[in-house]
Design an enzyme around this catalytic site. Structure first.
Site, PDB file in Angstrom:
ATOM      1  N   GLY A   1       0.832  -1.197   0.000  1.00 41.20           N
ATOM      2  CA  GLY A   1       0.000   0.000   0.000  1.00 41.20           C
ATOM      3  C   GLY A   1       0.863   1.242   0.000  1.00 41.20           C
TER       4      GLY A   1
ATOM      5  N   GLN B   1       3.067   9.883   1.472  1.00 45.45           N
ATOM      6  CA  GLN B   1       4.355   9.202   1.318  1.00 45.45           C
ATOM      7  C   GLN B   1       5.074   9.590   0.029  1.00 45.45           C
ATOM      8  OE1 GLN B   1       2.560   5.078   2.158  1.00 45.45           O
ATOM      9  NE2 GLN B   1       4.655   4.914   2.921  1.00 45.45           N
TER      10      GLN B   1
ATOM     11  N   CYS C   1       7.004  -0.599   6.400  1.00 44.91           N
ATOM     12  CA  CYS C   1       6.460   0.599   5.760  1.00 44.91           C
ATOM     13  C   CYS C   1       7.480   1.110   4.743  1.00 44.91           C
ATOM     14  CB  CYS C   1       6.204   1.664   6.830  1.00 44.91           C
ATOM     15  SG  CYS C   1       5.604   3.228   6.163  1.00 44.91           S
ATOM     16  N   LEU C   2       7.017   1.463   3.558  1.00 38.58           N
ATOM     17  CA  LEU C   2       7.928   1.974   2.531  1.00 38.58           C
ATOM     18  C   LEU C   2       8.609   3.266   2.982  1.00 38.58           C
ATOM     19  CD1 LEU C   2       5.778   1.331  -0.679  1.00 38.58           C
ATOM     20  CD2 LEU C   2       7.723  -0.013   0.144  1.00 38.58           C
TER      21      LEU C   2
ATOM     22  N   HIS D   1      -3.099   0.519   8.100  1.00 42.03           N
ATOM     23  CA  HIS D   1      -1.763   1.116   7.981  1.00 42.03           C
ATOM     24  C   HIS D   1      -1.813   2.368   7.098  1.00 42.03           C
ATOM     25  CE1 HIS D   1       2.774   0.669   7.589  1.00 42.03           C
ATOM     26  NE2 HIS D   1       2.482   1.541   6.636  1.00 42.03           N
ATOM     27  N   GLU D   2      -2.476   2.258   5.951  1.00 40.50           N
ATOM     28  CA  GLU D   2      -2.488   3.382   5.001  1.00 40.50           C
ATOM     29  C   GLU D   2      -3.399   4.522   5.475  1.00 40.50           C
ATOM     30  OE1 GLU D   2      -0.170   3.302   2.923  1.00 40.50           O
ATOM     31  OE2 GLU D   2       0.250   1.170   3.170  1.00 40.50           O
TER      32      GLU D   2
ATOM     33  N   HIS E   1      -1.561   6.650   7.731  1.00 41.78           N
ATOM     34  CA  HIS E   1      -0.693   7.616   7.043  1.00 41.78           C
ATOM     35  C   HIS E   1      -1.441   8.919   6.748  1.00 41.78           C
ATOM     36  CE1 HIS E   1       3.158   5.750   6.340  1.00 41.78           C
ATOM     37  NE2 HIS E   1       2.639   4.671   5.784  1.00 41.78           N
TER      38      HIS E   1
HETATM   39 NI    NI Z   1       3.524   2.844   5.449  1.00 44.16          NI
END
Ligand code: NI
Length: 169
Positions: free
Chosen positions: A45, A50, A92-93, A134-135, A138
């Protein structure tokens, strides 16, 4: 187009993202670029903050493209009716190379808009429920690190600090 992914501790990751009220050509392009970036990064995701846009938009694929690319777009998502809990490893990216088990609700309902700004509503479980939590976090300036017990969070933060000093983050 592949976008640059912003990494912790960037300030934009801590901001509450703005609601989306229309799909402008810029947002249409952003959605396409976020899909490209998600698959390039082999992530599950990606939320707009991000990639430097503080708007309520996220793209996900619950198989990370391993079973063919099936991206789903959620705009202005609202989660509700959360129940149960599952502990599983999460990363997480925007916090590259750091992973930890993280407790999440097992099941929830998501109400959002799709990329044509049509309302969508679905019940999500397991991996999809985890990615949505999670997203959506963000979009509210919350990172998975914030969801960890403090000793785990401190360990990861110390590790990142050391990696930054060594030029490896
Ligand atoms: Ni993330």
């Amino acid at each position: 187009m592949i976008l640059e992914i912003v990494t912790y501790p960037a300030e934009i990751l801590r901001k509450r993202a703005e609601q989306v009220t229309e799909i402008t050509p810029e947002i249409k392009k952003l959605i396409a670029d976020m899909k490209d970036t998600l698959y390039e990064a082999k992530g599950y995701g990606l939320a707009a903050p991000q990639v430097g846009s503080s708007i309520q938009l996220l793209v996900l694929d619950e198989t990370a493209g391993k079973e063919g690319q099936r991206p789903q777009v959620f705009i202005n998502p609202v989660l509700s009716d959360e129940e149960g809990e599952i502990v599983a490893e999460e990363g997480c990216l925007s916090v590259p190379g750091e992973y930890s088990t993280c407790k999440r609700f097992a099941k929830l309902t998501v109400n959002a808009l799709n990329e044509r700004l049509e309302p969508i509503s679905m019940v999500a479980e397991g991996q999809l429920a985890r990615i949505l939590q999670h997203e959506t976090d963000h979009l509210n300036g919350v990172l998975f690190l914030d969801r960890l017990p403090s000793f785990k969070r401190d360990t990861i933060k110390k590790h990142i600090k050391r990696r930054i000093q060594q030029g490896e983050y």
